[in-house]
Design an enzyme around this catalytic site. Sequence first.
Site, PDB file in Angstrom:
ATOM      1  N   PHE A  98      15.080 -65.124  44.766  1.00 41.42           N
ATOM      2  CA  PHE A  98      13.952 -64.522  45.465  1.00 41.42           C
ATOM      3  C   PHE A  98      12.572 -64.453  44.897  1.00 41.42           C
ATOM      4  O   PHE A  98      12.900 -64.374  43.497  1.00 41.42           O
ATOM      5  CB  PHE A  98      14.117 -63.290  46.450  1.00 41.42           C
ATOM      6  N   THR A 168      15.456 -51.924  44.006  1.00 39.41           N
ATOM      7  CA  THR A 168      16.098 -51.371  44.898  1.00 39.41           C
ATOM      8  C   THR A 168      17.477 -50.780  44.607  1.00 39.41           C
ATOM      9  O   THR A 168      17.977 -49.817  45.107  1.00 39.41           O
ATOM     10  CB  THR A 168      16.538 -52.688  45.817  1.00 39.41           C
ATOM     11  N   SER A 169      17.886 -50.918  43.131  1.00 42.27           N
ATOM     12  CA  SER A 169      18.945 -50.331  42.463  1.00 42.27           C
ATOM     13  C   SER A 169      18.569 -48.691  42.540  1.00 42.27           C
ATOM     14  O   SER A 169      19.670 -48.165  42.833  1.00 42.27           O
ATOM     15  CB  SER A 169      19.199 -50.862  41.315  1.00 42.27           C
ATOM     16  N   HIS A 204      24.023 -56.459  48.623  1.00 41.97           N
ATOM     17  CA  HIS A 204      23.689 -56.827  47.224  1.00 41.97           C
ATOM     18  C   HIS A 204      24.808 -56.179  46.236  1.00 41.97           C
ATOM     19  O   HIS A 204      25.153 -55.166  46.542  1.00 41.97           O
ATOM     20  CB  HIS A 204      22.154 -56.403  46.818  1.00 41.97           C
ATOM     21  N   THR A 263      20.807 -61.497  50.324  1.00 43.58           N
ATOM     22  CA  THR A 263      20.337 -62.464  49.159  1.00 43.58           C
ATOM     23  C   THR A 263      20.866 -63.766  49.398  1.00 43.58           C
ATOM     24  O   THR A 263      20.275 -64.742  49.184  1.00 43.58           O
ATOM     25  CB  THR A 263      20.902 -61.762  47.715  1.00 43.58           C
ATOM     26  N   TYR A 349       9.107 -25.429  31.045  1.00 39.26           N
ATOM     27  CA  TYR A 349       7.881 -26.113  30.512  1.00 39.26           C
ATOM     28  C   TYR A 349       7.082 -27.034  31.301  1.00 39.26           C
ATOM     29  O   TYR A 349       6.226 -27.447  31.280  1.00 39.26           O
ATOM     30  CB  TYR A 349       8.456 -26.901  29.193  1.00 39.26           C
ATOM     31  N   VAL A 370      12.619 -38.531  34.589  1.00 36.77           N
ATOM     32  CA  VAL A 370      11.341 -37.533  34.871  1.00 36.77           C
ATOM     33  C   VAL A 370      10.035 -38.255  34.817  1.00 36.77           C
ATOM     34  O   VAL A 370       9.277 -38.263  35.710  1.00 36.77           O
ATOM     35  CB  VAL A 370      11.395 -36.263  33.974  1.00 36.77           C
ATOM     36  N   GLY A 371       9.679 -38.944  33.631  1.00 35.90           N
ATOM     37  CA  GLY A 371       8.590 -39.728  33.582  1.00 35.90           C
ATOM     38  C   GLY A 371       8.355 -41.025  34.824  1.00 35.90           C
ATOM     39  O   GLY A 371       9.498 -41.463  34.984  1.00 35.90           O
TER      40      GLY A 371
END
Length: 505
Positions: A98, A168-169, A204, A263, A349, A370-371
């Site tokens: 795609f 999407t995973s 998928h 797909t 923290y 997290v980031g």
Amino acid sequence: MGSLDADLPVVTVDGFKPLDVDDLRKQLLLSVDFIVDYYKNVDAQPVLPQVQPGYLRHLMPAAPPPRGATLEDALRDIRLAVLPGMTNWASPNFFAYFPATLGSAALVGDFIASALNPVAFTWLSCPAATELEELVLDWLAQLLRLPPAFRSSSDSGGAGGGVIHATTSEAILCTLVAARDGAVRRAGGVPISRLVAYGSDQTHSTFAKACRIAGFDHANVRLIPTRLGSGYALVAARLRDAMAADAAAGLVPAYVCATVGTTSSTAVDPLGLIADVAAEFGAWVHVDAAYAGSACICPEFRGFLDGVERADSLSISPHKWLLTGLDCTCLWLRDRPRLAESLGTNPEYLKNEPSESGLVVDCKDLQVGVGRRFRALKLWMVLRTYGVAGLQAHIRSDVEMARAFEGMVRADRRFEVVVPPRFALVCFRIRAWGGREAAAEADNRRLLALVNGGGRVYITHTVLDGKYVLRFAVGSTLTEHRHVASAWELIRAKADEVLGGRGLE
């Protein structure tokens, strides 16, 4: 000291300034020229690189440079070593998989987001990033006419909303984890080994992978067979049979992954019927509309999302067909706090007053890590710059080109269209003359190899009902009708080599 330390010379650099504001403008202008030259010339470049595995190590030093180079030198290295090994997804002759579309608005948005470089894990760490993400998700939800329950701005008092993931995973994995935890609680603490997840044989492959990561027993991941008669869509009655049999065996149906635009063939599962079945067993319903969901901003395609109001979650990847560039997957949830219950963290923290007030969303609790990157900015730039009309025109143009290609295929009686196209993918093949499927597979395999062998055009294949099928996906941002017509002429010419006079008599 290790051997690496012994091999590298010690070099000191006085006055090292990795972000020299005075020099930044020159560097950016050089980079812009490099990018523009790439796009101007990509049409003339092979789509598939003509290199062999390991080629790059012969062109690059084996060790990092002791002293830095100029930007001009680095760009020259990219031009001489990296570009020759690129599969050019930006090429207008790219018709594989795609598309991974990218408009200039997204490119600029991503560039600015990289320059700002926030690490927006909590609202406080970057209020603008969090709030723009909620805004742009609500904008897109409005374009898709999603029910208010999926919007963070809804006046219904619900707990809905969204988050932007990389792909999407991640969206499937995160919703699987939330569904898993909810099913365990509802069933009185049953072990995860008794939970079952359902999709079709067209779902998928990331679904089965996510199930493994989430701890589902491989034996309890059901991929229900589909057939041409249903358009390769998941049949609700077969899903009910599978879920009922599992429940009778003491297992717990926990999650169903329905797809809008598979797909292999862009099959569309009947969302409402699937949701009805899942509700009988208390299972979470996720809708994977990674590719085709973008088309549903056009009213004529919105019907493919009918029934989504019964789902628990929906994901769409604007980086595929909405000009946003990799990576950007939008996930909407009817009950967003369920995701945070499973994925949330609260280390000392990161504690702060806005988070503890309950008035803000901390996106770190809605994803695996997290980031996070400031992806919302490029999606906002796309919507802000192109508007609804521009994005709808983009989708419709690709669909029109795909229908033109379909017409070319149907006009050549050596070929057949395997399934009626729904969006901008055409599944076709050389016919199986006399029912000789083995010979047809050999013919189509050879045709694919010949078409792709020169690097001028790139298409891919799939297997449907045991039949080897070629896929022609229109959607690269620079593709025009002339590229589609040229690709078909190449396919026809190579079919002449494969078939000789067969199929013309």
